[in-house]
Design a protein around this motif. Structure first.
Motif, PDB file in Angstrom:
ATOM      1  N   PHE A  91       0.792  -1.268  -0.006  1.00 40.81           N
ATOM      2  CA  PHE A  91       0.101  -0.190  -0.088  1.00 40.81           C
ATOM      3  C   PHE A  91       0.862   1.284  -0.048  1.00 40.81           C
ATOM      4  O   PHE A  91       0.518   2.231  -0.724  1.00 40.81           O
ATOM      5  CB  PHE A  91      -0.887  -0.037   1.035  1.00 40.81           C
ATOM      6  CG  PHE A  91      -1.625   1.289   1.362  1.00 40.81           C
ATOM      7  CD1 PHE A  91      -2.637   1.657   0.534  1.00 40.81           C
ATOM      8  CD2 PHE A  91      -1.451   2.116   2.132  1.00 40.81           C
ATOM      9  CE1 PHE A  91      -3.545   2.600   0.781  1.00 40.81           C
ATOM     10  CE2 PHE A  91      -2.241   3.407   2.523  1.00 40.81           C
ATOM     11  CZ  PHE A  91      -3.117   3.786   1.565  1.00 40.81           C
ATOM     12  N   LYS A 189      -1.089  -3.500  -8.024  1.00 41.92           N
ATOM     13  CA  LYS A 189      -0.881  -3.092  -6.687  1.00 41.92           C
ATOM     14  C   LYS A 189      -2.027  -3.505  -5.682  1.00 41.92           C
ATOM     15  O   LYS A 189      -1.991  -4.174  -4.701  1.00 41.92           O
ATOM     16  CB  LYS A 189      -0.537  -1.612  -6.638  1.00 41.92           C
ATOM     17  CG  LYS A 189      -0.225  -1.275  -5.050  1.00 41.92           C
ATOM     18  CD  LYS A 189      -0.109   0.343  -5.058  1.00 41.92           C
ATOM     19  CE  LYS A 189       0.252   0.785  -3.706  1.00 41.92           C
ATOM     20  NZ  LYS A 189       0.538   2.210  -3.616  1.00 41.92           N
ATOM     21  N   TRP A 190      -3.323  -3.012  -6.119  1.00 43.74           N
ATOM     22  CA  TRP A 190      -4.252  -3.330  -5.255  1.00 43.74           C
ATOM     23  C   TRP A 190      -4.679  -4.708  -5.146  1.00 43.74           C
ATOM     24  O   TRP A 190      -5.370  -5.246  -4.505  1.00 43.74           O
ATOM     25  CB  TRP A 190      -5.481  -2.544  -5.692  1.00 43.74           C
ATOM     26  CG  TRP A 190      -5.416  -1.060  -5.216  1.00 43.74           C
ATOM     27  CD1 TRP A 190      -4.899   0.220  -5.818  1.00 43.74           C
ATOM     28  CD2 TRP A 190      -5.606  -0.604  -3.927  1.00 43.74           C
ATOM     29  NE1 TRP A 190      -4.824   1.012  -4.856  1.00 43.74           N
ATOM     30  CE2 TRP A 190      -5.361   0.629  -3.620  1.00 43.74           C
ATOM     31  CE3 TRP A 190      -6.106  -1.418  -2.679  1.00 43.74           C
ATOM     32  CZ2 TRP A 190      -5.518   1.189  -2.316  1.00 43.74           C
ATOM     33  CZ3 TRP A 190      -6.451  -0.838  -1.646  1.00 43.74           C
ATOM     34  CH2 TRP A 190      -5.933   0.477  -1.245  1.00 43.74           C
ATOM     35  N   ILE A 193      -2.661  -6.249  -2.659  1.00 46.12           N
ATOM     36  CA  ILE A 193      -2.958  -5.856  -1.243  1.00 46.12           C
ATOM     37  C   ILE A 193      -4.474  -6.852  -0.951  1.00 46.12           C
ATOM     38  O   ILE A 193      -4.386  -7.230   0.088  1.00 46.12           O
ATOM     39  CB  ILE A 193      -3.553  -4.391  -1.328  1.00 46.12           C
ATOM     40  CG1 ILE A 193      -2.245  -3.387  -1.304  1.00 46.12           C
ATOM     41  CG2 ILE A 193      -4.282  -4.221  -0.009  1.00 46.12           C
ATOM     42  CD1 ILE A 193      -2.473  -2.145  -1.613  1.00 46.12           C
TER      43      ILE A 193
END
Length: 208
Positions: A91, A189-190, A193
């Motif tokens: 994050f 990226k998400w 996560i």
């Protein structure tokens, strides 16, 4: 055997393998700079190194399971916390996927395989990740625990190999796509996560 657990393990592994990291970026750059077969040699080395980490986790955690339910729960709890920490680190990180061939020297296929093995075996973060990731995905009450860990290890290796091999083979296309689509880094990226948090929750809710 609980095949739903194994299926969810494969999906989580695939999502993590797709997410940008030092290993798959290195494979991508080897393939772009020197050709797909050089990327594949690196992949084979990286995946082979996972056998060492699988063995360490399989025998270590199996002994803990036999010794104490409380200790095993503590290991899983710490694993979940570690995965939440990884989610936090992702994050806070930059979403941009940076590709640079500045540090990609030409090596033989054998040298790349050996380097891949060394990169993996000497990385303690891999063992820690396996320790955090694998225990919640034990899928049978009757099959020997060591055997289950090796099955999970082989599934992890097979799934990661397929994803990494595709990265090596499709390196040119992937590189062009990343350059043309700047938002893909944010999406990946998400994804990373969500996968880390999802696995952490799964570990907290799972039972021995």
């Amino acid at each position: 055997m609980n095949f739903e657990i194994l299926f969810s393990f494969v999906l989580a592994t695939a999502a993590l393998a797709i997410s940008p990291g030092p290993d798959n970026i290195y494979v991508l750059m080897q393939s772009i700079t020197n050709g797909p077969k050089y990327g594949l040699a690196t992949v084979c080395g990286l995946i082979s190194g996972c056998l060492v980490h699988t063995t360490l986790v399989a025998f270590g955690i199996s002994a803990i399971i036999k010794e104490s339910d409380t200790l095993f729960f503590s290991i899983k709890a710490l694993g979940a916390i570690y995965l939440l920490y990884l989610a936090y680190k992702v994050f806070k990180s930059d979403a941009n996927v940076t590709l640079s061939d500045a540090a990609v020297p030409k090596k033989s296929l054998g040298q790349l395989f050996k380097q891949g093995v060394i990169m993996n075996v000497l990385n303690p973060k891999v063992s820690i990740f396996f320790l955090a990731f694998f225990p919640a995905y034990l899928y049978s009450e009757t099959i020997n625990t060591v055997t289950q860990f090796y099955v999970l290890g082989l599934l992890f290796m097979t799934t990661s190999f397929v994803v990494f091999a595709l990265i090596a083979i499709l390196a040119g296309f992937i590189s062009d796509y990343l350059k043309q689509n700047k938002n893909i880094g944010l999406i990946l990226k998400w994804l990373q996560i969500v996968v880390f948090i999802g696995i952490a929750i799964f570990i907290f809710l799972s039972e021995k």
